[in-house]
Design a protein around this motif. Structure first.
Motif, PDB file in Angstrom:
ATOM      1  N   THR A 127     -14.296  10.795  46.114  1.00  0.00           N
ATOM      2  CA  THR A 127     -13.726  10.110  46.585  1.00  0.00           C
ATOM      3  C   THR A 127     -14.333  11.058  47.855  1.00  0.00           C
ATOM      4  N   CYS A 151      -7.387  13.893  46.398  1.00  0.00           N
ATOM      5  CA  CYS A 151      -7.806  12.957  44.774  1.00  0.00           C
ATOM      6  C   CYS A 151      -6.058  13.749  44.123  1.00  0.00           C
ATOM      7  N   GLU A 204     -11.143  15.520  40.585  1.00  0.00           N
ATOM      8  CA  GLU A 204     -11.659  15.107  39.778  1.00  0.00           C
ATOM      9  C   GLU A 204     -11.933  15.328  38.841  1.00  0.00           C
TER      10      GLU A 204
END
Length: 420
Positions: A127, A151, A204
């Motif tokens: 990201t 994200c 993530e």
């Protein structure tokens, strides 16, 4: 026409998100550059099997979702969620091509104060070091100042009617605290619970941990399956006993391979230059190696069973049951059935299949004959192999009809079939 939301990528993540958004009363545009996906949706059909039914697609469209291939629509929304596919490339790193294309299409039309969210499963750092530069360079805006960036990796389970977006907690990590809160405000309209991560990398990495947890534990029971078969131990009974332990154990079950959209990710091997420093996850690599061996092991068991009954693989009629990656859905993403069928064909076997959710199946671009009558096909086949346990299968009845039945899912009653 302006909209509240643009869903970019109408695949296994984007379609359920668009459906949930329109159900919540959010004016939604669904953007996908693939004209085939657009045409399928406009015709009231799903472009991705096993995600939404045709009736769900029609209700979604009548509810107000507007599919489009026109990227100009992306410049008229308050929130944009990128759900682009991130498949494994030939070198087994994640291919960010579609994500990059989506970012560039959005960046050229990005307006100040827009909230941009990434749901695609990506390695940590994507990201911030891959998506952010593309958005900033293409728009002239600065993330965290001129627009919000966060994200929130997808957590949907295709075919699961119990766990939906509404009752599955949503993990969110923003570039700044304000980005996180903007993302939380959006997802709070769709889900019962929002979980705030410290930042984009933590969000993530949450997906990386969840996916790798699944693959490593499946690899463990796959190894146990081979060991238990060699020792004459009933692994399925072992698992039944072990799962009674009320702490420190979570049951996983072996199978012919591991399919699905969530691929194991080693964050030490990122597919772009600005890679996150760190060491490779050796356990993940080993788990992938073990799981990749399972189709070969299934072939070995098939050959052994046929030999024990005086038959060769060459010329044998083999019926494969269930060619999807999970039960009761049409989703075939990375299902091991295709590899197993191809290898059996290479060995000279005559392959047929049955799956209530897949009416047309091809291996190496060649159509595989589909059995119309399941019991008649099982009785005629030299070997029947259960690769996926669909609810509609009467496994006890199949065990009676089949000449030989290899159950790779441990779904048949004990003693009714040969189990993995």
């Amino acid at each position: 026409m302006p909209a509240d939301l643009a869903v970019i990528g109408l695949g296994h993540l984007g379609l359920p998100l668009a459906q949930a958004a329109v159900t919540a009363g959010i004016d939604t545009v669904g953007y996908d550059p693939d004209p085939r996906a657009y045409a399928e949706l406009r015709a009231g059909r799903t472009p991705v099997e096993g995600v939404l039914t045709a009736s769900e697609v029609r209700r979604m469209l009548s509810g107000g979702v507007r599919p489009t291939t026109d990227a100009a629509e992306l410049g008229r929304v308050r929130t944009a969620v990128i759900c682009s596919p991130v498949p494994l490339g030939p070198d087994r790193t994640l291919d960010l091509t579609a994500l990059g294309d989506a970012a560039r299409a959005l960046a050229a039309r990005l307006r100040p104060h827009t909230t941009v969210l990434l749901e695609s499963a990506v390695p940590p750092g994507t990201t911030e070091t891959f998506l952010r530069p593309l958005l900033e360079e293409g728009s002239g805006l600065v993330a965290g100042r001129d627009f919000h960036l966060a994200c929130s990796p997808g957590r949907l389970d295709p075919g699961n009617r119990t766990r939906t977006l509404a009752n599955t907690p949503k993990v969110i990590g923003g570039l700044t605290p304000a980005c996180t809160e903007s993302a939380a405000a959006f997802y709070g309209r769709l889900t019962d619970k929002v979980v705030r991560a410290r930042g984009t990398r933590e969000a993530e990495m949450t997906k990386v941990l969840e996916t790798n947890f699944r693959h490593v534990n499946i690899a463990l029971v796959n190894e146990m399956a081979v060991l238990c078969h060699d020792l004459g131990v009933d692994l399925w009974d072992v698992i039944r006993c072990a799962e009674t332990k009320p702490f420190g154990f979570q049951p996983f079950r072996p199978g012919p391979g591991v399919g699905g959209h969530g691929v194991p990710v080693d964050p030490g091997c990122l597919p772009y230059n600005s890679r996150t420093p760190g060491h490779p996850l050796r356990m993940v690599s080993l788990a992938q190696e073990i799981n990749d061996r399972m189709p070969s092991y299934v072939i070995q068991r098939c050959a052994t069973l046929l030999n024990e009954h005086g038959k060769s693989v060459r010329g044998a009629r083999v019926l494969l049951l269930g060619v999807t990656y999970k039960p009761d859905t049409a989703d075939q993403e990375a299902a091991p059935a295709r590899e197993i069928a191809a290898r059996l064909m290479d060995m000279g076997a005559q392959i047929g299949y049955h799956d209530p959710h897949v009416l047309d199946w091809r291996v190496r671009e060649r159509p595989v004959p589909r059995a119309d009558s399941l019991y008649e096909a099982a009785a005629a086949a030299d070997l029947t192999v259960l690769l996926q346990q669909h609810r509609t299968y009467d496994l006890q009845g199949l065990a009676v009809k089949a000449q030989l039945l290899l159950d790779t899912r441990g779904a048949t009653p004990a003693g009714a079939a040969h189990r993995l």
